[in-house]
Design a protein around this motif. Structure first.
Motif, short mmCIF file in Angstrom:
data_model
loop_
_atom_site.label_atom_id
_atom_site.label_comp_id
_atom_site.label_asym_id
_atom_site.label_seq_id
_atom_site.Cartn_x
_atom_site.Cartn_y
_atom_site.Cartn_z
N ARG A 111 -15.27 -17.11 14.29
CA ARG A 111 -15.19 -16.16 15.41
C ARG A 111 -14.44 -14.88 15.03
N GLN A 112 -13.51 -14.98 14.09
CA GLN A 112 -12.81 -13.79 13.62
C GLN A 112 -13.67 -12.94 12.68
N LYS A 113 -14.61 -13.58 11.98
CA LYS A 113 -15.43 -12.89 11.00
C LYS A 113 -16.75 -12.36 11.57
N TRP A 114 -17.35 -13.07 12.53
CA TRP A 114 -18.67 -12.71 13.04
C TRP A 114 -18.71 -12.83 14.56
N PRO A 115 -19.49 -11.98 15.22
CA PRO A 115 -19.65 -12.08 16.68
C PRO A 115 -20.68 -13.16 17.05
N VAL A 116 -20.22 -14.40 17.10
CA VAL A 116 -21.11 -15.51 17.44
C VAL A 116 -20.79 -16.00 18.84
N LYS A 117 -21.73 -16.72 19.44
CA LYS A 117 -21.53 -17.22 20.81
C LYS A 117 -21.07 -18.68 20.80
N HIS A 118 -21.94 -19.58 20.37
CA HIS A 118 -21.62 -21.01 20.39
C HIS A 118 -21.70 -21.59 18.98
N ILE A 119 -20.86 -22.59 18.74
CA ILE A 119 -20.85 -23.28 17.45
C ILE A 119 -20.85 -24.78 17.73
N ALA A 120 -21.73 -25.51 17.06
CA ALA A 120 -21.73 -26.98 17.16
C ALA A 120 -21.69 -27.56 15.76
N VAL A 121 -20.81 -28.53 15.56
CA VAL A 121 -20.70 -29.24 14.29
C VAL A 121 -20.72 -30.73 14.62
N PHE A 122 -21.79 -31.41 14.21
CA PHE A 122 -21.93 -32.85 14.41
C PHE A 122 -21.96 -33.50 13.04
N HIS A 123 -21.10 -34.51 12.85
CA HIS A 123 -21.07 -35.22 11.57
C HIS A 123 -21.22 -36.71 11.83
N ARG A 124 -22.06 -37.31 11.05
CA ARG A 124 -22.28 -38.76 11.18
C ARG A 124 -21.26 -39.50 10.32
N LEU A 125 -20.80 -40.63 10.82
CA LEU A 125 -19.90 -41.51 10.09
C LEU A 125 -20.59 -42.85 9.89
N GLY A 126 -20.09 -43.62 8.93
CA GLY A 126 -20.73 -44.90 8.64
C GLY A 126 -21.90 -44.69 7.69
N SER A 127 -22.86 -45.60 7.74
CA SER A 127 -24.00 -45.58 6.84
C SER A 127 -25.07 -44.58 7.30
N VAL A 128 -25.51 -43.73 6.36
CA VAL A 128 -26.56 -42.74 6.66
C VAL A 128 -27.68 -42.96 5.63
N PRO A 129 -28.80 -43.55 6.07
CA PRO A 129 -29.92 -43.82 5.15
C PRO A 129 -30.55 -42.54 4.60
N VAL A 130 -31.29 -42.68 3.52
CA VAL A 130 -32.02 -41.58 2.90
C VAL A 130 -32.89 -40.88 3.95
N SER A 131 -32.91 -39.56 3.88
CA SER A 131 -33.69 -38.66 4.74
C SER A 131 -33.11 -38.44 6.13
N GLU A 132 -32.05 -39.14 6.49
CA GLU A 132 -31.43 -38.91 7.79
C GLU A 132 -30.30 -37.91 7.65
N ALA A 133 -30.01 -37.21 8.75
CA ALA A 133 -28.98 -36.17 8.75
C ALA A 133 -27.58 -36.77 8.77
N SER A 134 -26.73 -36.25 7.89
CA SER A 134 -25.31 -36.63 7.90
C SER A 134 -24.49 -35.56 8.60
N ILE A 135 -25.00 -34.32 8.62
CA ILE A 135 -24.31 -33.23 9.29
C ILE A 135 -25.33 -32.24 9.84
N ILE A 136 -25.04 -31.72 11.03
CA ILE A 136 -25.81 -30.63 11.61
C ILE A 136 -24.82 -29.60 12.11
N ILE A 137 -25.00 -28.37 11.66
CA ILE A 137 -24.19 -27.24 12.11
C ILE A 137 -25.14 -26.24 12.76
#
Length: 166
Positions: A111-137
């Motif tokens: 927010r200090q560097k760029w004029p952005v509105k919303h930010i979402a950071v989702f991170h998966r914990l535990g086992s994450v199989p091949v081809s599945e998302a571990s993080i979405i920003i």
């Protein structure tokens, strides 16, 4: 005839671009004034750690805003190999209080560097199989450059500073 050959007769018609700007309420010369205040919304930082499968649609919907023309996403997935070895899944763990605090700092830095509105950071914990998302920003902003730069900064900084381990 090669498979890449194109029938040139399909390109003989003149291509016309729209001559008018996009449809908007009111006159183009009218000031936005109070109508803009009706769509004012507070900026949001949404952080989530979960053992459930991540949804790209869910995360992107959280950052959409009528004030923004761009939503940029980074989706990190488990690949099927690492240094020549076969991978079936990755196991993620985190020190949650510190991880959440560090991600909040990253959001603040963005927010200090760029004029952005919303930010979402989702991170998966535990086992994450091949081809599945571990993080979405996801980041929304008025224009694409800001949200693209913010997403790149977010993943690079998260990987360097946030206590999440595979």
């Amino acid at each position: 005839m090669s498979s890449l050959e194109i029938n040139s007769s399909s390109f003989n018609q003149e291509t016309k671009l729209p001559s008018s700007p996009p449809l908007v309420e009111g006159s183009a010369c009218e000031p936005l004034g109070e109508d803009l205040n009706e769509v004012e919304e507070n900026s949001k930082d949404i952080i989530k750690f979960t053992s459930e499968k991540l949804s790209i649609d869910e995360v992107s919907q959280l950052v959409i805003s009528p004030l923004c023309g761009a939503v940029s996403l980074f989706v990190g997935t488990t690949r099927n190999n690492f240094e020549g070895k076969k991978v079936i899944s990755l196991e993620y763990e985190a020190y949650l209080p510190m991880a959440e605090n560090e991600i909040r700092k990253i959001c603040s830095d963005i927010r200090q560097k760029w004029p952005v509105k919303h930010i979402a950071v989702f991170h998966r914990l535990g086992s994450v199989p091949v081809s599945e998302a571990s993080i979405i920003i996801a980041v929304s902003s008025a224009h694409r450059a800001e949200s693209l730069q913010a997403v790149s900064y977010a993943i690079d900084t998260l990987k360097a500073k946030v206590p999440i381990w595979k």
